[in-house]
Design a protein around this motif. Sequence first.
Motif, PDB file in Angstrom:
ATOM      1  N   ASN A  50      10.552   5.367  -4.562  1.00 41.40           N
ATOM      2  CA  ASN A  50       9.815   4.427  -5.411  1.00 41.40           C
ATOM      3  C   ASN A  50       8.447   4.087  -4.801  1.00 41.40           C
ATOM      4  O   ASN A  50       7.962   2.968  -4.908  1.00 41.40           O
ATOM      5  N   ARG A  51       7.847   5.069  -4.158  1.00 42.75           N
ATOM      6  CA  ARG A  51       6.521   4.914  -3.563  1.00 42.75           C
ATOM      7  C   ARG A  51       5.714   6.188  -3.849  1.00 42.75           C
ATOM      8  O   ARG A  51       6.272   7.274  -3.957  1.00 42.75           O
ATOM      9  N   ALA A  52       4.399   6.017  -3.910  1.00 44.16           N
ATOM     10  CA  ALA A  52       3.500   7.152  -4.131  1.00 44.16           C
ATOM     11  C   ALA A  52       2.145   6.831  -3.521  1.00 44.16           C
ATOM     12  O   ALA A  52       1.763   5.667  -3.411  1.00 44.16           O
ATOM     13  N   MET A  53       1.442   7.868  -3.138  1.00 48.39           N
ATOM     14  CA  MET A  53       0.049   7.728  -2.732  1.00 48.39           C
ATOM     15  C   MET A  53      -0.791   8.011  -3.975  1.00 48.39           C
ATOM     16  O   MET A  53      -0.822   9.138  -4.465  1.00 48.39           O
ATOM     17  N   ALA A  54      -1.422   6.980  -4.502  1.00 51.82           N
ATOM     18  CA  ALA A  54      -2.201   7.078  -5.733  1.00 51.82           C
ATOM     19  C   ALA A  54      -3.694   7.067  -5.405  1.00 51.82           C
ATOM     20  O   ALA A  54      -4.120   6.414  -4.449  1.00 51.82           O
ATOM     21  N   ALA A  97      -3.198  19.274  -3.425  1.00 51.86           N
ATOM     22  CA  ALA A  97      -2.707  18.066  -2.760  1.00 51.86           C
ATOM     23  C   ALA A  97      -1.189  17.976  -2.868  1.00 51.86           C
ATOM     24  O   ALA A  97      -0.502  17.690  -1.879  1.00 51.86           O
ATOM     25  N   TRP A  98      -0.641  18.211  -4.070  1.00 53.31           N
ATOM     26  CA  TRP A  98       0.815  18.189  -4.230  1.00 53.31           C
ATOM     27  C   TRP A  98       1.474  19.287  -3.410  1.00 53.31           C
ATOM     28  O   TRP A  98       2.527  19.061  -2.782  1.00 53.31           O
ATOM     29  N   ALA A  99       0.885  20.478  -3.404  1.00 53.63           N
ATOM     30  CA  ALA A  99       1.462  21.580  -2.628  1.00 53.63           C
ATOM     31  C   ALA A  99       1.457  21.258  -1.140  1.00 53.63           C
ATOM     32  O   ALA A  99       2.431  21.540  -0.425  1.00 53.63           O
ATOM     33  N   HIS A 100       0.371  20.661  -0.659  1.00 55.60           N
ATOM     34  CA  HIS A 100       0.275  20.283   0.753  1.00 55.60           C
ATOM     35  C   HIS A 100       1.331  19.230   1.080  1.00 55.60           C
ATOM     36  O   HIS A 100       2.042  19.336   2.090  1.00 55.60           O
ATOM     37  N   GLY A 109       6.739  18.072   3.492  1.00 57.86           N
ATOM     38  CA  GLY A 109       8.092  17.549   3.352  1.00 57.86           C
ATOM     39  C   GLY A 109       8.259  16.411   2.380  1.00 57.86           C
ATOM     40  O   GLY A 109       9.349  15.836   2.282  1.00 57.86           O
ATOM     41  N   LEU A 110       7.216  16.059   1.626  1.00 58.67           N
ATOM     42  CA  LEU A 110       7.318  14.994   0.621  1.00 58.67           C
ATOM     43  C   LEU A 110       6.892  15.532  -0.750  1.00 58.67           C
ATOM     44  O   LEU A 110       5.716  15.760  -1.000  1.00 58.67           O
ATOM     45  N   SER A 111       7.866  15.708  -1.616  1.00 63.13           N
ATOM     46  CA  SER A 111       7.609  16.201  -2.969  1.00 63.13           C
ATOM     47  C   SER A 111       7.570  15.030  -3.951  1.00 63.13           C
ATOM     48  O   SER A 111       7.865  13.885  -3.584  1.00 63.13           O
ATOM     49  N   LEU A 112       7.276  15.317  -5.195  1.00 65.94           N
ATOM     50  CA  LEU A 112       7.300  14.289  -6.231  1.00 65.94           C
ATOM     51  C   LEU A 112       8.700  13.683  -6.327  1.00 65.94           C
ATOM     52  O   LEU A 112       8.847  12.468  -6.495  1.00 65.94           O
ATOM     53  N   ALA A 113       9.735  14.498  -6.188  1.00 66.37           N
ATOM     54  CA  ALA A 113      11.109  13.985  -6.229  1.00 66.37           C
ATOM     55  C   ALA A 113      11.347  12.971  -5.105  1.00 66.37           C
ATOM     56  O   ALA A 113      12.024  11.961  -5.301  1.00 66.37           O
ATOM     57  N   ALA A 173       0.286  -2.187  -5.072  1.00 66.35           N
ATOM     58  CA  ALA A 173       0.144  -1.701  -3.695  1.00 66.35           C
ATOM     59  C   ALA A 173       1.305  -2.212  -2.853  1.00 66.35           C
ATOM     60  O   ALA A 173       1.687  -3.383  -2.940  1.00 66.35           O
ATOM     61  N   ARG A 174       1.864  -1.302  -2.044  1.00 69.03           N
ATOM     62  CA  ARG A 174       2.964  -1.638  -1.147  1.00 69.03           C
ATOM     63  C   ARG A 174       2.793  -0.840   0.139  1.00 69.03           C
ATOM     64  O   ARG A 174       2.179   0.226   0.148  1.00 69.03           O
ATOM     65  N   ARG A 175       3.362  -1.344   1.222  1.00 70.80           N
ATOM     66  CA  ARG A 175       3.307  -0.639   2.504  1.00 70.80           C
ATOM     67  C   ARG A 175       3.931   0.747   2.371  1.00 70.80           C
ATOM     68  O   ARG A 175       4.883   0.941   1.621  1.00 70.80           O
ATOM     69  N   MET A 176       3.385   1.684   3.136  1.00 72.30           N
ATOM     70  CA  MET A 176       3.960   3.023   3.175  1.00 72.30           C
ATOM     71  C   MET A 176       5.365   2.951   3.778  1.00 72.30           C
ATOM     72  O   MET A 176       5.563   2.292   4.797  1.00 72.30           O
ATOM     73  N   PRO A 177       6.324   3.648   3.162  1.00 74.34           N
ATOM     74  CA  PRO A 177       7.652   3.690   3.757  1.00 74.34           C
ATOM     75  C   PRO A 177       7.642   4.538   5.031  1.00 74.34           C
ATOM     76  O   PRO A 177       6.725   5.340   5.258  1.00 74.34           O
ATOM     77  N   GLN A 178       8.657   4.371   5.836  1.00 75.90           N
ATOM     78  CA  GLN A 178       8.758   5.103   7.097  1.00 75.90           C
ATOM     79  C   GLN A 178       8.664   6.612   6.886  1.00 75.90           C
ATOM     80  O   GLN A 178       8.043   7.317   7.677  1.00 75.90           O
ATOM     81  N   ALA A 179       9.242   7.117   5.805  1.00 76.59           N
ATOM     82  CA  ALA A 179       9.187   8.558   5.520  1.00 76.59           C
ATOM     83  C   ALA A 179       7.749   9.038   5.363  1.00 76.59           C
ATOM     84  O   ALA A 179       7.409  10.145   5.792  1.00 76.59           O
ATOM     85  N   PHE A 180       6.884   8.227   4.759  1.00 80.01           N
ATOM     86  CA  PHE A 180       5.479   8.596   4.621  1.00 80.01           C
ATOM     87  C   PHE A 180       4.820   8.647   5.996  1.00 80.01           C
ATOM     88  O   PHE A 180       4.084   9.590   6.310  1.00 80.01           O
ATOM     89  N   LEU A 181       5.070   7.624   6.792  1.00 76.87           N
ATOM     90  CA  LEU A 181       4.460   7.573   8.123  1.00 76.87           C
ATOM     91  C   LEU A 181       4.905   8.757   8.971  1.00 76.87           C
ATOM     92  O   LEU A 181       4.086   9.405   9.632  1.00 76.87           O
TER      93      LEU A 181
END
Length: 155
Positions: free
Chosen positions: A61-65, A43-46, A51-55, A128-136
């Motif tokens: 300040n958002r994550a998919m948990a 999942a992390w590799a995908h 284009g979204l790493s842990l960094a 819980a918070r809305r997904m940021p634009q970068a996630f979308l």
Amino acid sequence: MSGCEPFDFPSPYVQQITPQQADIDGLGHVNNAVYVQWCEQVAWAHSAALGLSLADYVALNRAMAIRNAHYDYLLPAQAGDGLRLATWLTASDARLNMTRQFQLLRGDTTLMRGRWQLVCIEMSSGRARRMPQAFLETYQPALVDAGSQGGGSHE
């Protein structure tokens, strides 16, 4: 992807895995907890490949948990098996929730299927918070149609 592929859905992100002796439990096969670790790794590799790493998660300040995880262990794996672990993003409400699915194969045989229900959280608070634009922008185009099953079957 041709109809003869054993994957449940089109366009999988796939990692090759070879279980080691340390992965084997007292029953003589790969321990179920190891499958869970492999799912986290793929999942992390995908996500990073998209284009979204842990960094990036930390910077935003958002994550998919994981809110809920479900695994169907269908057949055992052994040390030295040549395995393929596939993952897909299969659903999103474009606000808070997303679904990730997994399929572990030895050859054309499915050994395990998994599904995570994910929720977007603010890392600093855990709320819980809305997904940021970068996630979308990153995750929405990667969604596969869970209704368009590949050559595999859902046993």
